[in-house]
Scaffold this motif. Structure first.
Motif, PDB file in Angstrom:
ATOM      1  N   ALA A  53       0.837  -1.206   0.000  1.00  0.00           N
ATOM      2  CA  ALA A  53       0.000   0.000   0.000  1.00  0.00           C
ATOM      3  C   ALA A  53       0.869   1.253   0.000  1.00  0.00           C
ATOM      4  O   ALA A  53       0.580   2.221  -0.714  1.00  0.00           O
ATOM      5  CB  ALA A  53      -0.927  -0.005   1.214  1.00  0.00           C
ATOM      6  N   ALA A  54       1.953   1.232   0.780  1.00  0.00           N
ATOM      7  CA  ALA A  54       2.861   2.380   0.816  1.00  0.00           C
ATOM      8  C   ALA A  54       3.536   2.577  -0.542  1.00  0.00           C
ATOM      9  O   ALA A  54       3.691   3.710  -1.013  1.00  0.00           O
ATOM     10  CB  ALA A  54       3.915   2.185   1.910  1.00  0.00           C
ATOM     11  N   GLU A  55       3.901   1.487  -1.171  1.00  0.00           N
ATOM     12  CA  GLU A  55       4.528   1.562  -2.501  1.00  0.00           C
ATOM     13  C   GLU A  55       3.546   2.130  -3.530  1.00  0.00           C
ATOM     14  O   GLU A  55       3.907   2.975  -4.350  1.00  0.00           O
ATOM     15  CB  GLU A  55       4.983   0.164  -2.921  1.00  0.00           C
ATOM     16  N   GLU A  56       2.303   1.690  -3.458  1.00  0.00           N
ATOM     17  CA  GLU A  56       1.274   2.189  -4.372  1.00  0.00           C
ATOM     18  C   GLU A  56       1.035   3.683  -4.136  1.00  0.00           C
ATOM     19  O   GLU A  56       0.889   4.454  -5.086  1.00  0.00           O
ATOM     20  CB  GLU A  56      -0.033   1.407  -4.189  1.00  0.00           C
ATOM     21  N   GLN A  57       1.023   4.095  -2.868  1.00  0.00           N
ATOM     22  CA  GLN A  57       0.846   5.515  -2.549  1.00  0.00           C
ATOM     23  C   GLN A  57       2.015   6.333  -3.088  1.00  0.00           C
ATOM     24  O   GLN A  57       1.828   7.428  -3.616  1.00  0.00           O
ATOM     25  CB  GLN A  57       0.711   5.710  -1.027  1.00  0.00           C
ATOM     26  N   ALA A  58       3.221   5.777  -2.978  1.00  0.00           N
ATOM     27  CA  ALA A  58       4.404   6.476  -3.495  1.00  0.00           C
ATOM     28  C   ALA A  58       4.297   6.641  -5.012  1.00  0.00           C
ATOM     29  O   ALA A  58       4.613   7.710  -5.554  1.00  0.00           O
ATOM     30  CB  ALA A  58       5.675   5.717  -3.116  1.00  0.00           C
ATOM     31  N   ARG A  59       3.834   5.604  -5.693  1.00  0.00           N
ATOM     32  CA  ARG A  59       3.645   5.693  -7.148  1.00  0.00           C
ATOM     33  C   ARG A  59       2.604   6.750  -7.498  1.00  0.00           C
ATOM     34  O   ARG A  59       2.777   7.531  -8.436  1.00  0.00           O
ATOM     35  CB  ARG A  59       3.201   4.336  -7.715  1.00  0.00           C
ATOM     36  N   SER A  60       1.522   6.752  -6.733  1.00  0.00           N
ATOM     37  CA  SER A  60       0.456   7.724  -6.967  1.00  0.00           C
ATOM     38  C   SER A  60       0.964   9.144  -6.750  1.00  0.00           C
ATOM     39  O   SER A  60       0.667  10.047  -7.545  1.00  0.00           O
ATOM     40  CB  SER A  60      -0.716   7.429  -6.019  1.00  0.00           C
ATOM     41  N   ASP A  61       1.743   9.353  -5.676  1.00  0.00           N
ATOM     42  CA  ASP A  61       2.310  10.673  -5.396  1.00  0.00           C
ATOM     43  C   ASP A  61       3.262  11.092  -6.513  1.00  0.00           C
ATOM     44  O   ASP A  61       3.272  12.257  -6.935  1.00  0.00           O
ATOM     45  CB  ASP A  61       3.055  10.670  -4.054  1.00  0.00           C
ATOM     46  N   GLU A  62       4.057  10.153  -6.990  1.00  0.00           N
ATOM     47  CA  GLU A  62       4.994  10.449  -8.070  1.00  0.00           C
ATOM     48  C   GLU A  62       4.234  10.837  -9.340  1.00  0.00           C
ATOM     49  O   GLU A  62       4.603  11.790 -10.036  1.00  0.00           O
ATOM     50  CB  GLU A  62       5.889   9.236  -8.344  1.00  0.00           C
ATOM     51  N   GLN A  63       3.161  10.110  -9.644  1.00  0.00           N
ATOM     52  CA  GLN A  63       2.348  10.424 -10.823  1.00  0.00           C
ATOM     53  C   GLN A  63       1.747  11.815 -10.690  1.00  0.00           C
ATOM     54  O   GLN A  63       1.737  12.587 -11.645  1.00  0.00           O
ATOM     55  CB  GLN A  63       1.242   9.370 -11.006  1.00  0.00           C
ATOM     56  N   ALA A  64       1.263  12.150  -9.502  1.00  0.00           N
ATOM     57  CA  ALA A  64       0.681  13.478  -9.281  1.00  0.00           C
ATOM     58  C   ALA A  64       1.745  14.555  -9.467  1.00  0.00           C
ATOM     59  O   ALA A  64       1.479  15.606 -10.064  1.00  0.00           O
ATOM     60  CB  ALA A  64       0.079  13.560  -7.885  1.00  0.00           C
ATOM     61  N   SER A  65       2.949  14.301  -8.996  1.00  0.00           N
ATOM     62  CA  SER A  65       4.048  15.257  -9.169  1.00  0.00           C
ATOM     63  C   SER A  65       4.379  15.441 -10.643  1.00  0.00           C
ATOM     64  O   SER A  65       4.613  16.567 -11.100  1.00  0.00           O
ATOM     65  CB  SER A  65       5.298  14.790  -8.419  1.00  0.00           C
ATOM     66  N   LEU A  66       4.406  14.343 -11.382  1.00  0.00           N
ATOM     67  CA  LEU A  66       4.676  14.432 -12.822  1.00  0.00           C
ATOM     68  C   LEU A  66       3.598  15.243 -13.534  1.00  0.00           C
ATOM     69  O   LEU A  66       3.894  16.062 -14.410  1.00  0.00           O
ATOM     70  CB  LEU A  66       4.777  13.033 -13.430  1.00  0.00           C
ATOM     71  N   GLU A  67       2.355  15.018 -13.154  1.00  0.00           N
ATOM     72  CA  GLU A  67       1.253  15.755 -13.775  1.00  0.00           C
ATOM     73  C   GLU A  67       1.359  17.246 -13.446  1.00  0.00           C
ATOM     74  O   GLU A  67       1.140  18.092 -14.312  1.00  0.00           O
ATOM     75  CB  GLU A  67      -0.088  15.189 -13.317  1.00  0.00           C
ATOM     76  N   LYS A  68       1.723  17.564 -12.198  1.00  0.00           N
ATOM     77  CA  LYS A  68       1.897  18.975 -11.825  1.00  0.00           C
ATOM     78  C   LYS A  68       3.042  19.595 -12.616  1.00  0.00           C
ATOM     79  O   LYS A  68       2.952  20.751 -13.035  1.00  0.00           O
ATOM     80  CB  LYS A  68       2.171  19.097 -10.320  1.00  0.00           C
TER      81      LYS A  68
END
Length: 114
Positions: A53-68
């Motif tokens: 779950a932590a790894e998935e959250q990290a991926r999600s955060d990274e994707q959000a950063s890329l989109e920003k």
């Protein structure tokens, strides 16, 4: 003799009871060890699930950063385009002012000749 046989039988019976008690104790220890193993396995599974779950959250955060970052890039491109349009407009105004000055000078020259 009968007393010796009875004593021996009682002794054998006591040994059998002790053996049975030992077997029950060993069985209880085995059950306890098995329960602990199951609890350890469950704890490991929960830990693994939390890590996933932590790894998935990290991926999600990274994707959000890329989109920003992409949005910021697009905004920067728009700002550069607007700056270029403003520069072109300022140049057009400057050219128009120079043309007006030339026409004014030509007009003044013609007027002075008259």
């Amino acid at each position: 003799t009968a007393i010796e046989l009875e004593t021996e039988a009682k002794s054998s019976e006591e040994v059998a009871k002790e053996s049975e008690a030992t077997a029950i104790s060993e069985e209880n220890q085995a059950k306890s060890a098995e329960e602990q193993a199951v609890e350890s396995e469950e704890a490991a599974a929960k830990g693994e699930a939390a890590a996933l779950a932590a790894e998935e959250q990290a991926r999600s955060d990274e994707q959000a950063s890329l989109e920003k970052a992409e949005v910021a890039k697009a905004d920067e491109a728009k700002a550069l385009e607007a700056a270029e349009q403003q520069r072109v407009a300022e140049k057009a105004v400057q050219d128009a002012v120079e043309e007006i000055k030339k026409e004014e000078d030509a007009f003044n020259t013609v007027c002075n000749r008259l």
